[in-house]
Design a protein around this motif. Structure first.
Motif, mmCIF file in Angstrom:
data_model
loop_
_atom_site.group_PDB
_atom_site.id
_atom_site.type_symbol
_atom_site.label_atom_id
_atom_site.label_comp_id
_atom_site.label_asym_id
_atom_site.label_seq_id
_atom_site.Cartn_x
_atom_site.Cartn_y
_atom_site.Cartn_z
ATOM 1 N N LYS A 1 10.107 -1.670 -2.361
ATOM 2 C CA LYS A 1 8.888 -2.144 -3.001
ATOM 3 C C LYS A 1 7.754 -1.285 -2.475
ATOM 4 O O LYS A 1 7.534 -1.212 -1.268
ATOM 5 C CB LYS A 1 8.627 -3.610 -2.679
ATOM 6 N N PHE A 2 7.067 -0.622 -3.388
ATOM 7 C CA PHE A 2 5.978 0.272 -3.019
ATOM 8 C C PHE A 2 4.695 -0.181 -3.700
ATOM 9 O O PHE A 2 4.719 -0.623 -4.847
ATOM 10 C CB PHE A 2 6.275 1.712 -3.443
ATOM 11 N N ASP A 3 3.580 -0.040 -2.992
ATOM 12 C CA ASP A 3 2.261 -0.296 -3.568
ATOM 13 C C ASP A 3 1.833 1.002 -4.253
ATOM 14 O O ASP A 3 1.255 1.894 -3.626
ATOM 15 C CB ASP A 3 1.279 -0.710 -2.477
ATOM 16 N N ILE A 4 2.136 1.098 -5.530
ATOM 17 C CA ILE A 4 1.987 2.349 -6.275
ATOM 18 C C ILE A 4 0.542 2.837 -6.297
ATOM 19 O O ILE A 4 0.275 4.027 -6.110
ATOM 20 C CB ILE A 4 2.537 2.179 -7.710
ATOM 21 N N GLU A 5 -0.398 1.938 -6.503
ATOM 22 C CA GLU A 5 -1.808 2.334 -6.564
ATOM 23 C C GLU A 5 -2.274 2.934 -5.239
ATOM 24 O O GLU A 5 -2.954 3.963 -5.223
ATOM 25 C CB GLU A 5 -2.674 1.138 -6.913
ATOM 26 N N ARG A 6 -1.920 2.292 -4.120
ATOM 27 C CA ARG A 6 -2.340 2.795 -2.804
ATOM 28 C C ARG A 6 -1.688 4.145 -2.495
ATOM 29 O O ARG A 6 -2.330 5.038 -1.942
ATOM 30 C CB ARG A 6 -1.985 1.798 -1.704
ATOM 31 N N ILE A 7 -0.408 4.298 -2.864
ATOM 32 C CA ILE A 7 0.292 5.554 -2.599
ATOM 33 C C ILE A 7 -0.348 6.690 -3.391
ATOM 34 O O ILE A 7 -0.631 7.760 -2.843
ATOM 35 C CB ILE A 7 1.787 5.421 -2.936
ATOM 36 N N LYS A 8 -0.600 6.469 -4.683
ATOM 37 C CA LYS A 8 -1.213 7.519 -5.502
ATOM 38 C C LYS A 8 -2.606 7.875 -5.002
ATOM 39 O O LYS A 8 -2.986 9.047 -4.979
ATOM 40 C CB LYS A 8 -1.264 7.078 -6.964
ATOM 41 N N LYS A 9 -3.368 6.866 -4.594
ATOM 42 C CA LYS A 9 -4.709 7.118 -4.069
ATOM 43 C C LYS A 9 -4.644 7.979 -2.812
ATOM 44 O O LYS A 9 -5.375 8.954 -2.670
ATOM 45 C CB LYS A 9 -5.412 5.798 -3.757
ATOM 46 N N ARG A 10 -3.735 7.624 -1.898
ATOM 47 C CA ARG A 10 -3.605 8.383 -0.648
ATOM 48 C C ARG A 10 -3.086 9.793 -0.885
ATOM 49 O O ARG A 10 -3.520 10.731 -0.223
ATOM 50 C CB ARG A 10 -2.688 7.649 0.324
ATOM 51 N N LEU A 11 -2.156 9.971 -1.829
ATOM 52 C CA LEU A 11 -1.663 11.314 -2.124
ATOM 53 C C LEU A 11 -2.787 12.183 -2.683
ATOM 54 O O LEU A 11 -2.861 13.378 -2.376
ATOM 55 C CB LEU A 11 -0.491 11.254 -3.101
ATOM 56 N N ASN A 12 -3.666 11.599 -3.501
ATOM 57 C CA ASN A 12 -4.815 12.345 -4.026
ATOM 58 C C ASN A 12 -5.808 12.684 -2.931
ATOM 59 O O ASN A 12 -6.552 13.659 -3.054
ATOM 60 C CB ASN A 12 -5.502 11.557 -5.136
ATOM 61 N N GLU A 13 -5.846 11.896 -1.857
ATOM 62 C CA GLU A 13 -6.743 12.172 -0.735
ATOM 63 C C GLU A 13 -6.195 13.252 0.188
ATOM 64 O O GLU A 13 -6.886 13.684 1.096
ATOM 65 C CB GLU A 13 -6.984 10.894 0.070
ATOM 66 N N GLY A 14 -4.936 13.657 0.000
ATOM 67 C CA GLY A 14 -4.385 14.755 0.787
ATOM 68 C C GLY A 14 -3.333 14.359 1.794
ATOM 69 O O GLY A 14 -2.938 15.179 2.624
ATOM 70 N N VAL A 15 -2.836 13.133 1.743
ATOM 71 C CA VAL A 15 -1.772 12.716 2.656
ATOM 72 C C VAL A 15 -0.487 13.448 2.272
ATOM 73 O O VAL A 15 -0.153 13.555 1.099
ATOM 74 C CB VAL A 15 -1.571 11.185 2.580
ATOM 75 N N GLN A 16 0.229 13.992 3.265
ATOM 76 C CA GLN A 16 1.436 14.761 3.027
ATOM 77 C C GLN A 16 2.679 13.894 3.210
ATOM 78 O O GLN A 16 2.903 13.362 4.291
ATOM 79 C CB GLN A 16 1.521 15.940 4.005
ATOM 80 N N PRO A 17 3.514 13.703 2.176
ATOM 81 C CA PRO A 17 4.748 12.925 2.332
ATOM 82 C C PRO A 17 5.853 13.766 2.965
ATOM 83 O O PRO A 17 5.888 14.993 2.802
ATOM 84 C CB PRO A 17 5.110 12.545 0.904
ATOM 85 N N THR A 18 6.776 13.121 3.673
ATOM 86 C CA THR A 18 7.934 13.816 4.221
ATOM 87 C C THR A 18 8.950 14.035 3.097
ATOM 88 O O THR A 18 8.828 13.477 2.013
ATOM 89 C CB THR A 18 8.587 13.000 5.349
ATOM 90 N N GLU A 19 9.980 14.846 3.372
ATOM 91 C CA GLU A 19 10.983 15.147 2.346
ATOM 92 C C GLU A 19 11.726 13.896 1.905
ATOM 93 O O GLU A 19 12.009 13.706 0.720
ATOM 94 C CB GLU A 19 11.966 16.187 2.866
#
Length: 80
Positions: A47-65
């Motif tokens: 279960k993922f909070d899609i809105e928060r994840i997309k917002k953070r990715l747009n802010e420059g957070v780098q996800p792991t592989e």
């Protein structure tokens, strides 16, 4: 630098993971900046909070592989 990565939870032999945003220099099970979801590899539930994840990715957070592959399975990010 902030990273989107997995934090282990659960007992020995039955892991579950929380999807968290934390500093790249902090330890795996340290205090996160924000928790944005969870993943259980045994039952394949997530279960993922899609809105928060997309917002953070747009802010420059780098996800792991590993997180990238989970987000692709959940159709949050698109495959290239």
């Amino acid at each position: 630098m902030l990273k989107l990565r997995l934090k282990r939870a659960g007992r020995k032999g039955s892991p579950s993971y929380r999807l968290v945003i934390m500093e790249s220099t902090s330890r795996r099970d340290g205090r996160p900046v924000e928790e944005v979801g969870y993943y259980n590899p045994i039952t394949k539930q997530y279960k993922f909070d899609i809105e928060r994840i997309k917002k953070r990715l747009n802010e420059g957070v780098q996800p792991t592989e590993t997180v990238i592959s989970l987000l692709k399975k959940a159709d949050i990010i698109k495959s290239k």
